[in-house]
Design an enzyme around this catalytic site. Structure first.
Site, short mmCIF file in Angstrom:
data_model
loop_
_atom_site.label_atom_id
_atom_site.label_comp_id
_atom_site.label_asym_id
_atom_site.label_seq_id
_atom_site.Cartn_x
_atom_site.Cartn_y
_atom_site.Cartn_z
N CYS A 1 1.05 -1.06 -0.22
CA CYS A 1 0.14 -0.13 -0.03
C CYS A 1 0.79 1.35 0.02
O CYS A 1 0.81 2.14 -0.90
CB CYS A 1 -1.00 0.03 1.20
SG CYS A 1 -1.76 1.35 1.59
N HIS B 1 -2.71 6.75 4.76
CA HIS B 1 -1.51 5.76 4.67
C HIS B 1 -0.19 6.48 4.31
O HIS B 1 0.64 5.82 3.89
CB HIS B 1 -1.89 4.40 4.23
CG HIS B 1 -1.21 3.45 4.93
ND1 HIS B 1 -1.57 2.24 4.80
CD2 HIS B 1 -0.62 3.32 6.33
CE1 HIS B 1 -1.06 1.32 5.61
NE2 HIS B 1 -0.37 1.89 6.52
#
Length: 357
Positions: free
Chosen positions: A84, A140
């Site tokens: 990610c 993130h």
């Protein structure tokens, strides 16, 4: 290393060649057309290659994505990072992760770093060109200090979560922190509504499925956008379909024929996201923005096959460098494309989106 403007422009020129092949009629970087398009950038999370209908899987119900893909240009060889945070750093920097220090893995809750503050994000660049800039969903890319958070990186607003793997209904992140004993596990709310000046946890959405919450926020932003004041850049990195695997009952019932619980739930999550995207694109149409919108859809990495995803016929899974981990489902859609309704087999990478937008 800091991102140099010359490096970004060099990448911009390379990507412009790709855009010419694809038939896009506007230029990149600082040479946007006289009427710059609205940009809708949607990133799915952990979406497998075979988890969408437009790759030939009739068992997965994604009518909205399928229609958009077939109307636009399916990107058959778009590559991403295996996990990610590295891919998201590509989206936000236009640089491969080893240039930004994010090549190793995802940013864990206890880590005190993020996307290098020397990086100029697409939101910062587009804001300087008159765009309204909003992010909804997963960040993130660091939150160890305020400076790393989205509304300090060029976004006018942020509604979403800083980390990953939150519960879809309670929006809490829990789990062990390496190096600490079991009495020091994290268990905290990770749903935020931020502007450049205000930061707040959202306490009122407990029980609201995140795909619903994020799509409704997107609809509200689109409906309230005044195109006369400038174009819109909406970055929507969904939580779906990352674990924990959770879906509303009405979508689970659509896949009652699937006996594997993980596969049934993930399939339901994909269909819930598909419906949400349909609601968002309809809002663009209702507000008169759709004909001037460039939509980008991509995943951040391949699907984790051990927990319900399907990357067939590609080898490997999320967190591997096989194509099952690094070849992403993607397409572009927009009236400004000269040629549509086909599959582009040239190679692109997640770093290309920055100079493209």
């Amino acid at each position: 290393q800091p991102v140099s403007q010359s490096a970004i422009m060099a990448k911009c020129q390379t990507t412009f060649v790709v855009l010419l092949i694809l038939g896009v009629t506007f230029a990149c970087g600082g040479s946007l057309a006289a009427n710059p398009p609205h940009i809708l950038f949607i990133a799915a999370d952990d979406l497998g290659w075979n988890d969408v209908g437009f790759h030939g899987n009739a068992a997965i119900k994604t009518p909205v994505l399928d229609q958009l893909a077939y109307e636009g240009v399916i990107l058959n060889h778009t590559y991403v990072q295996p996990v990610c945070s590295p891919t998201r750093s590509c989206f936000m920097s236009g640089r491969f992760p080893f240039h930004t220090g994010l090549q190793h893995s995802v940013i864990k809750p206890e880590r005190g770093y993020g996307l290098n503050l020397s990086v100029t994000t697409p939101a910062q660049h587009l804001k300087s060109l008159g765009y309204a800039t909003h992010i909804i969903g997963k960040w993130h890319l660091g939150f160890c200090s305020k400076a790393y958070t989205p509304t300090q990186r060029g976004f006018d607003s942020f509604f979403g979560y800083y980390l990953g793997a939150e519960d879809y209904f309670t929006h809490r992140r829990s789990g062990a922190v390496p190096g600490l004993d079991k009495n020091h596990n994290i268990n905290g709310l990770d749903l935020h509504r931020d502007t450049a000046d205000t930061y707040s946890n959202v306490l009122t959405d407990n029980g609201t499925y995140s795909t619903y919450a994020f799509s409704q926020e997107a609809v509200n932003i689109v409906k309230s956008h005044d195109a006369a004041k400038g174009p819109l850049y909406l970055y929507l990195p969904f939580q779906a379909v990352h674990g924990p695997l959770e879906a509303p009952d009405r979508f689970l019932k659509m896949y009652s024929n699937i006996h594997n619980t993980s596969r049934r739930t993930l399939s339901a999550m994909v269909s819930a996201m598909d419906e949400a995207i349909g609601n968002i694109t309809q809002a663009f149409k209702d507000n008169g923005l759709w004909n001037d919108t460039m939509m980008i859809f991509t995943t951040d990495n391949g699907g984790p096959v051990t927990v319900g995803a399907n990357n067939w016929p590609l080898r490997g899974s999320k967190a591997t460098v096989w194509e099952g981990g690094t070849r992403g489902s993607a397409f572009i859609h927009g009236k400004m494309l000269n040629k549509t309704g086909y599959t582009y087999n040239g190679m692109t990478h997640s770093v290309d989106w920055y100079p493209t937008v």
